[in-house]
Design an enzyme around this catalytic site. Structure first.
Site, PDB file in Angstrom:
ATOM      1  N   SER A 273       8.076   5.571  10.952  1.00 17.87           N
ATOM      2  CA  SER A 273       7.466   6.887  10.818  1.00 17.87           C
ATOM      3  C   SER A 273       8.042   7.576   9.593  1.00 17.87           C
ATOM      4  O   SER A 273       9.228   7.438   9.293  1.00 17.87           O
ATOM      5  CB  SER A 273       7.725   7.731  12.068  1.00 17.87           C
ATOM      6  OG  SER A 273       7.092   8.997  11.955  1.00 17.87           O
TER       7      SER A 273
ATOM      8  N   GLY B 167       0.818  -1.201   0.000  1.00 17.02           N
ATOM      9  CA  GLY B 167       0.000   0.000   0.000  1.00 17.02           C
ATOM     10  C   GLY B 167       0.853   1.251   0.000  1.00 17.02           C
ATOM     11  O   GLY B 167       1.996   1.256  -0.455  1.00 17.02           O
TER      12      GLY B 167
ATOM     13  N   LYS C 297       7.460   3.512  19.079  1.00 20.21           N
ATOM     14  CA  LYS C 297       6.605   4.148  18.069  1.00 20.21           C
ATOM     15  C   LYS C 297       5.263   4.562  18.670  1.00 20.21           C
ATOM     16  O   LYS C 297       4.690   5.596  18.322  1.00 20.21           O
ATOM     17  CB  LYS C 297       6.380   3.191  16.898  1.00 20.21           C
ATOM     18  CG  LYS C 297       5.427   3.716  15.815  1.00 20.21           C
ATOM     19  CD  LYS C 297       6.012   4.913  15.111  1.00 20.21           C
ATOM     20  CE  LYS C 297       5.071   5.560  14.104  1.00 20.21           C
ATOM     21  NZ  LYS C 297       4.097   4.744  13.429  1.00 20.21           N
TER      22      LYS C 297
ATOM     23  N   GLU D 181       2.967  12.899  19.138  1.00 22.29           N
ATOM     24  CA  GLU D 181       2.435  13.521  17.920  1.00 22.29           C
ATOM     25  C   GLU D 181       1.009  14.016  18.138  1.00 22.29           C
ATOM     26  O   GLU D 181       0.644  15.112  17.700  1.00 22.29           O
ATOM     27  CB  GLU D 181       2.482  12.495  16.789  1.00 22.29           C
ATOM     28  CG  GLU D 181       1.934  12.968  15.460  1.00 22.29           C
ATOM     29  CD  GLU D 181       1.910  11.830  14.459  1.00 22.29           C
ATOM     30  OE1 GLU D 181       0.810  11.459  14.000  1.00 22.29           O
ATOM     31  OE2 GLU D 181       2.995  11.294  14.141  1.00 22.29           O
TER      32      GLU D 181
ATOM     33  N   HIS E  80       5.905   7.709  20.479  1.00 18.99           N
ATOM     34  CA  HIS E  80       6.103   8.721  19.433  1.00 18.99           C
ATOM     35  C   HIS E  80       4.767   9.245  18.924  1.00 18.99           C
ATOM     36  O   HIS E  80       4.555  10.458  18.795  1.00 18.99           O
ATOM     37  CB  HIS E  80       6.915   8.098  18.290  1.00 18.99           C
ATOM     38  CG  HIS E  80       6.907   8.884  17.009  1.00 18.99           C
ATOM     39  ND1 HIS E  80       5.858   8.847  16.118  1.00 18.99           N
ATOM     40  CD2 HIS E  80       7.833   9.724  16.471  1.00 18.99           C
ATOM     41  CE1 HIS E  80       6.116   9.627  15.084  1.00 18.99           C
ATOM     42  NE2 HIS E  80       7.319  10.170  15.273  1.00 18.99           N
ATOM     43  N   ASN E  81       3.838   8.326  18.638  1.00 19.35           N
ATOM     44  CA  ASN E  81       2.546   8.752  18.123  1.00 19.35           C
ATOM     45  C   ASN E  81       1.723   9.480  19.177  1.00 19.35           C
ATOM     46  O   ASN E  81       0.960  10.387  18.850  1.00 19.35           O
ATOM     47  CB  ASN E  81       1.777   7.547  17.582  1.00 19.35           C
ATOM     48  CG  ASN E  81       2.246   7.154  16.199  1.00 19.35           C
ATOM     49  OD1 ASN E  81       3.371   7.463  15.802  1.00 19.35           O
ATOM     50  ND2 ASN E  81       1.409   6.456  15.458  1.00 19.35           N
TER      51      ASN E  81
END
Length: 314
Positions: A112, A9, A164, A171, A167-168
Protein backbone atom coordinates in the site's frame (compact mmCIF):
# COMPACT_ATOMS: atom_id res chain seq x y z
CA UNK A 1 20.78 -6.95 -2.65
CA UNK A 2 20.19 -7.82 -6.26
CA UNK A 3 16.57 -8.32 -7.30
CA UNK A 4 14.54 -8.79 -10.46
CA UNK A 5 11.38 -6.68 -10.86
CA UNK A 6 8.71 -7.82 -13.31
CA UNK A 7 6.22 -5.09 -14.19
CA UNK A 8 7.47 -1.50 -14.27
CA UNK A 9 4.19 0.41 -14.23
CA UNK A 10 3.15 3.11 -11.75
CA UNK A 11 3.80 0.89 -8.75
CA UNK A 12 6.53 -1.45 -9.96
CA UNK A 13 8.52 1.28 -11.66
CA UNK A 14 8.49 3.51 -8.57
CA UNK A 15 9.39 0.60 -6.32
CA UNK A 16 12.33 -0.27 -8.55
CA UNK A 17 13.48 3.34 -8.40
CA UNK A 18 13.21 3.47 -4.59
CA UNK A 19 15.27 0.28 -4.37
CA UNK A 20 17.94 1.69 -6.67
CA UNK A 21 18.10 4.86 -4.59
CA UNK A 22 18.62 2.60 -1.57
CA UNK A 23 21.69 1.01 -3.15
CA UNK A 24 20.16 -2.22 -4.49
CA UNK A 25 20.75 -3.56 -7.98
CA UNK A 26 17.43 -3.94 -9.81
CA UNK A 27 17.05 -5.76 -13.11
CA UNK A 28 13.64 -4.79 -14.49
CA UNK A 29 11.47 -6.48 -17.09
CA UNK A 30 8.37 -5.03 -18.71
CA UNK A 31 6.45 -5.81 -21.87
CA UNK A 32 7.22 -2.24 -22.92
CA UNK A 33 10.78 -2.51 -24.29
CA UNK A 34 11.38 1.22 -23.84
CA UNK A 35 11.45 0.83 -20.03
CA UNK A 36 12.72 -2.75 -19.75
CA UNK A 37 16.30 -3.65 -18.86
CA UNK A 38 16.06 -7.05 -20.55
CA UNK A 39 14.19 -8.54 -23.47
CA UNK A 40 12.53 -11.50 -21.75
CA UNK A 41 11.98 -13.30 -18.47
CA UNK A 42 14.69 -15.72 -19.48
CA UNK A 43 17.12 -12.82 -19.94
CA UNK A 44 16.14 -11.45 -16.53
CA UNK A 45 16.81 -14.75 -14.77
CA UNK A 46 20.16 -15.11 -16.53
CA UNK A 47 21.21 -11.62 -15.37
CA UNK A 48 20.58 -12.46 -11.70
CA UNK A 49 23.05 -14.28 -9.50
CA UNK A 50 21.90 -17.36 -7.56
CA UNK A 51 20.20 -17.56 -5.18
CA UNK A 52 17.84 -15.22 -7.00
CA UNK A 53 14.93 -13.08 -5.80
CA UNK A 54 12.31 -12.04 -8.36
CA UNK A 55 9.48 -9.62 -7.50
CA UNK A 56 6.31 -9.97 -9.62
CA UNK A 57 4.35 -6.71 -9.88
CA UNK A 58 1.72 -7.39 -12.55
CA UNK A 59 -2.11 -7.44 -12.44
CA UNK A 60 -3.70 -10.12 -10.27
CA UNK A 61 -5.29 -13.21 -11.75
CA UNK A 62 -4.21 -14.69 -15.07
CA UNK A 63 -1.22 -12.33 -15.66
CA UNK A 64 0.28 -13.18 -12.26
CA UNK A 65 -0.46 -16.89 -12.57
CA UNK A 66 1.18 -17.18 -15.99
CA UNK A 67 4.21 -15.17 -14.84
CA UNK A 68 4.74 -17.34 -11.76
CA UNK A 69 4.37 -20.50 -13.84
CA UNK A 70 6.92 -19.22 -16.35
CA UNK A 71 9.35 -18.37 -13.56
CA UNK A 72 8.92 -21.84 -12.09
CA UNK A 73 10.42 -23.28 -15.24
CA UNK A 74 13.29 -20.77 -15.31
CA UNK A 75 14.41 -20.51 -11.68
CA UNK A 76 16.45 -22.93 -9.61
CA UNK A 77 16.49 -24.54 -6.20
CA UNK A 78 16.96 -21.85 -3.53
CA UNK A 79 15.46 -18.96 -5.52
CA UNK A 80 12.48 -16.95 -4.22
CA UNK A 81 9.46 -15.50 -6.03
CA UNK A 82 7.73 -12.49 -4.44
CA UNK A 83 4.18 -11.61 -5.51
CA UNK A 84 3.60 -7.94 -4.69
CA UNK A 85 0.38 -7.52 -6.68
CA UNK A 86 -3.16 -7.74 -5.34
CA UNK A 87 -3.53 -11.49 -5.70
CA UNK A 88 -6.11 -13.57 -3.86
CA UNK A 89 -4.60 -15.30 -0.85
CA UNK A 90 -5.75 -18.73 -2.05
CA UNK A 91 -3.76 -18.20 -5.27
CA UNK A 92 -0.71 -17.55 -3.08
CA UNK A 93 -1.10 -20.92 -1.39
CA UNK A 94 -1.38 -22.71 -4.73
CA UNK A 95 1.69 -20.90 -6.10
CA UNK A 96 3.73 -21.71 -2.99
CA UNK A 97 2.82 -25.40 -3.16
CA UNK A 98 3.68 -25.57 -6.86
CA UNK A 99 7.01 -23.76 -6.51
CA UNK A 100 7.96 -25.78 -3.43
CA UNK A 101 8.12 -28.95 -5.55
CA UNK A 102 10.92 -27.23 -7.51
CA UNK A 103 12.75 -26.02 -4.40
CA UNK A 104 11.66 -22.42 -5.05
CA UNK A 105 10.41 -20.24 -2.20
CA UNK A 106 7.39 -17.96 -2.35
CA UNK A 107 6.51 -14.81 -0.39
CA UNK A 108 3.33 -12.78 -0.86
CA UNK A 109 3.43 -9.05 -0.13
CA UNK A 110 0.45 -6.75 0.13
CA UNK A 111 1.69 -3.30 -0.85
CA UNK A 112 0.00 0.00 0.00
CA UNK A 113 1.22 3.48 -0.77
CA UNK A 114 0.16 4.15 -4.34
CA UNK A 115 2.02 6.69 -6.41
CA UNK A 116 3.25 8.40 -3.23
CA UNK A 117 5.29 5.38 -2.15
CA UNK A 118 8.41 6.42 -4.04
CA UNK A 119 8.75 9.48 -1.80
CA UNK A 120 7.21 8.33 1.47
CA UNK A 121 7.68 4.55 1.39
CA UNK A 122 5.28 1.63 1.12
CA UNK A 123 3.36 -0.24 3.79
CA UNK A 124 4.25 -3.92 3.38
CA UNK A 125 2.25 -6.91 4.63
CA UNK A 126 4.14 -10.15 4.06
CA UNK A 127 3.26 -13.82 4.21
CA UNK A 128 5.66 -16.73 3.96
CA UNK A 129 8.28 -18.82 5.71
CA UNK A 130 10.41 -17.01 8.26
CA UNK A 131 13.67 -17.89 6.46
CA UNK A 132 12.44 -16.44 3.17
CA UNK A 133 11.11 -13.24 4.73
CA UNK A 134 14.31 -12.78 6.72
CA UNK A 135 16.43 -13.14 3.58
CA UNK A 136 14.43 -10.41 1.85
CA UNK A 137 14.52 -7.94 4.77
CA UNK A 138 17.09 -5.60 3.12
CA UNK A 139 14.58 -5.09 0.30
CA UNK A 140 11.67 -4.60 2.68
CA UNK A 141 13.62 -2.16 4.85
CA UNK A 142 14.32 0.02 1.82
CA UNK A 143 10.75 -0.04 0.50
CA UNK A 144 8.96 0.68 3.78
CA UNK A 145 8.73 4.19 5.32
CA UNK A 146 12.01 5.22 6.92
CA UNK A 147 12.25 4.97 10.71
CA UNK A 148 8.57 4.10 11.14
CA UNK A 149 6.19 1.20 11.24
CA UNK A 150 4.95 0.02 7.90
CA UNK A 151 6.12 -3.58 7.75
CA UNK A 152 4.63 -6.76 9.16
CA UNK A 153 5.31 -10.46 8.69
CA UNK A 154 1.63 -11.27 9.05
CA UNK A 155 1.91 -15.06 8.97
CA UNK A 156 2.32 -17.98 6.61
CA UNK A 157 1.87 -17.87 2.83
CA UNK A 158 -1.30 -15.94 1.94
CA UNK A 159 -1.31 -13.86 5.13
CA UNK A 160 0.19 -10.83 3.43
CA UNK A 161 -2.48 -10.61 0.76
CA UNK A 162 -5.23 -11.49 3.25
CA UNK A 163 -4.12 -8.56 5.43
CA UNK A 164 -3.99 -6.26 2.38
CA UNK A 165 -7.45 -7.45 1.34
CA UNK A 166 -8.89 -6.48 4.72
CA UNK A 167 -6.94 -3.19 4.59
CA UNK A 168 -8.59 -2.36 1.28
CA UNK A 169 -12.02 -3.30 2.63
CA UNK A 170 -11.51 -0.84 5.50
CA UNK A 171 -10.39 1.73 2.96
CA UNK A 172 -13.68 1.25 1.06
CA UNK A 173 -15.65 1.99 4.22
CA UNK A 174 -13.60 5.06 5.16
CA UNK A 175 -13.81 6.52 1.66
CA UNK A 176 -17.56 5.98 1.57
CA UNK A 177 -18.03 7.68 4.95
CA UNK A 178 -16.02 10.73 3.83
CA UNK A 179 -17.96 10.84 0.55
CA UNK A 180 -21.35 10.68 2.27
CA UNK A 181 -20.31 13.38 4.74
CA UNK A 182 -19.22 15.62 1.87
CA UNK A 183 -22.53 15.12 0.05
CA UNK A 184 -24.53 15.98 3.18
CA UNK A 185 -22.48 19.12 3.85
CA UNK A 186 -22.95 20.21 0.23
CA UNK A 187 -26.70 19.70 0.53
CA UNK A 188 -26.95 21.79 3.70
CA UNK A 189 -27.86 25.48 3.69
CA UNK A 190 -26.15 25.89 7.07
CA UNK A 191 -22.60 25.08 5.93
CA UNK A 192 -21.41 27.47 3.23
CA UNK A 193 -17.69 26.63 3.18
CA UNK A 194 -17.42 22.89 2.73
CA UNK A 195 -13.75 22.67 1.60
CA UNK A 196 -12.54 24.68 4.60
CA UNK A 197 -14.68 22.55 6.92
CA UNK A 198 -12.86 19.41 5.80
CA UNK A 199 -9.55 21.24 5.98
CA UNK A 200 -10.26 22.19 9.60
CA UNK A 201 -10.65 18.51 10.48
CA UNK A 202 -7.07 17.67 9.47
CA UNK A 203 -5.67 18.61 12.88
CA UNK A 204 -6.95 17.79 16.34
CA UNK A 205 -9.89 15.62 15.31
CA UNK A 206 -10.32 11.87 15.68
CA UNK A 207 -10.89 11.42 11.93
CA UNK A 208 -7.63 13.05 10.79
CA UNK A 209 -5.91 10.77 8.30
CA UNK A 210 -4.06 10.60 5.02
CA UNK A 211 -7.37 9.95 3.25
CA UNK A 212 -8.69 13.20 4.72
CA UNK A 213 -5.55 14.98 3.50
CA UNK A 214 -6.17 13.62 0.00
CA UNK A 215 -9.83 14.65 0.16
CA UNK A 216 -8.82 18.23 1.01
CA UNK A 217 -6.30 18.17 -1.85
CA UNK A 218 -9.02 17.02 -4.27
CA UNK A 219 -11.35 19.84 -3.16
CA UNK A 220 -8.56 22.40 -3.54
CA UNK A 221 -8.11 21.26 -7.14
CA UNK A 222 -11.85 21.10 -7.91
CA UNK A 223 -14.07 22.54 -5.10
CA UNK A 224 -17.33 21.22 -6.53
CA UNK A 225 -15.82 18.08 -8.11
CA UNK A 226 -17.42 19.32 -11.31
CA UNK A 227 -14.72 17.72 -13.45
CA UNK A 228 -15.46 14.21 -12.19
CA UNK A 229 -18.14 11.67 -12.99
CA UNK A 230 -19.85 9.91 -10.09
CA UNK A 231 -18.46 6.50 -11.02
CA UNK A 232 -16.10 4.38 -8.92
CA UNK A 233 -14.49 1.09 -9.92
CA UNK A 234 -13.56 -1.60 -7.42
CA UNK A 235 -10.23 -3.39 -7.56
CA UNK A 236 -11.78 -6.73 -6.63
CA UNK A 237 -10.36 -6.82 -3.12
CA UNK A 238 -13.53 -5.32 -1.67
CA UNK A 239 -15.47 -8.25 -3.12
CA UNK A 240 -12.92 -10.71 -1.73
CA UNK A 241 -13.19 -9.10 1.70
CA UNK A 242 -16.96 -9.47 1.74
CA UNK A 243 -16.71 -13.07 0.50
CA UNK A 244 -14.16 -13.89 3.21
CA UNK A 245 -16.56 -12.40 5.76
CA UNK A 246 -19.27 -14.75 4.51
CA UNK A 247 -16.86 -17.70 4.67
CA UNK A 248 -15.92 -16.86 8.27
CA UNK A 249 -19.42 -15.74 9.36
CA UNK A 250 -18.09 -12.29 10.30
CA UNK A 251 -20.52 -9.37 9.83
CA UNK A 252 -19.11 -6.50 7.74
CA UNK A 253 -22.07 -4.14 7.25
CA UNK A 254 -20.07 -0.94 6.64
CA UNK A 255 -17.58 -2.48 4.19
CA UNK A 256 -20.33 -4.39 2.36
CA UNK A 257 -22.44 -1.25 2.02
CA UNK A 258 -19.44 0.66 0.67
CA UNK A 259 -18.83 -2.04 -1.95
CA UNK A 260 -22.48 -1.97 -3.03
CA UNK A 261 -22.35 1.83 -3.24
CA UNK A 262 -19.61 1.47 -5.85
CA UNK A 263 -21.80 -0.91 -7.82
CA UNK A 264 -24.65 1.63 -7.64
CA UNK A 265 -22.36 4.36 -8.99
CA UNK A 266 -22.15 2.52 -12.31
CA UNK A 267 -25.87 2.68 -12.96
CA UNK A 268 -26.89 5.86 -14.71
CA UNK A 269 -30.54 4.85 -14.29
CA UNK A 270 -30.78 2.24 -11.55
CA UNK A 271 -33.17 -0.61 -12.42
CA UNK A 272 -33.68 -1.31 -8.71
CA UNK A 273 -34.64 2.30 -8.00
CA UNK A 274 -37.11 2.14 -10.87
CA UNK A 275 -38.82 -0.71 -9.06
CA UNK A 276 -38.69 1.18 -5.74
CA UNK A 277 -40.38 4.11 -7.45
CA UNK A 278 -42.97 1.81 -9.01
CA UNK A 279 -43.77 0.18 -5.66
CA UNK A 280 -44.07 3.53 -3.91
CA UNK A 281 -46.51 4.53 -6.63
CA UNK A 282 -48.53 1.35 -6.21
CA UNK A 283 -48.96 1.37 -2.44
CA UNK A 284 -48.68 5.07 -1.65
CA UNK A 285 -49.89 6.96 -4.65
CA UNK A 286 -46.64 8.87 -4.95
CA UNK A 287 -45.97 10.83 -8.11
CA UNK A 288 -43.58 8.99 -10.41
CA UNK A 289 -41.20 10.50 -12.95
CA UNK A 290 -41.47 8.82 -16.34
CA UNK A 291 -38.51 7.90 -18.51
CA UNK A 292 -39.04 11.21 -20.35
CA UNK A 293 -38.93 13.09 -17.06
CA UNK A 294 -42.70 13.69 -16.79
CA UNK A 295 -44.61 13.06 -13.59
CA UNK A 296 -47.21 10.31 -13.93
CA UNK A 297 -50.36 9.48 -11.95
CA UNK A 298 -50.15 7.89 -8.55
CA UNK A 299 -52.19 4.80 -7.76
CA UNK A 300 -54.84 6.95 -6.07
CA UNK A 301 -54.81 9.67 -8.72
CA UNK A 302 -57.98 10.36 -10.69
CA UNK A 303 -58.43 7.67 -13.27
CA UNK A 304 -56.32 5.09 -11.45
CA UNK A 305 -57.74 1.58 -11.41
CA UNK A 306 -56.30 0.50 -8.08
CA UNK A 307 -57.17 1.84 -4.64
CA UNK A 308 -54.02 1.80 -2.50
CA UNK A 309 -54.27 0.08 0.91
CA UNK A 310 -52.09 2.76 2.52
CA UNK A 311 -51.21 6.34 1.71
CA UNK A 312 -47.71 6.70 3.13
CA UNK A 313 -44.47 4.90 2.38
CA UNK A 314 -43.79 2.06 4.75
Amino acid sequence: MQIGMIGLGKMGGNMAERLRRGGHEVVGYDRDPSISDVGSLKDLVERLQAPRAVWVMVPAGAPTRSTVEHLRDLLSDGDIVIDGGNSHYLDDQRHAADLRTHGIGFVDVGVSGGVWGLEYGYALMTGGDEEHVRRLMPIFETLKPEGEDGFVHAGSVGAGHFAKMVHNGIEYGMMQAFAEGWELLEASDAVTNVPETFKSWRHGTVIRSWLLDLLVRALEEDPDLAELKGYAEDSGEGRWTVQAAVDHAVPLPAITAALYARFASRQADSPAMKMVAALRNQFGGHAVASAEGQTGKGADAPGADVTPPVEAEG
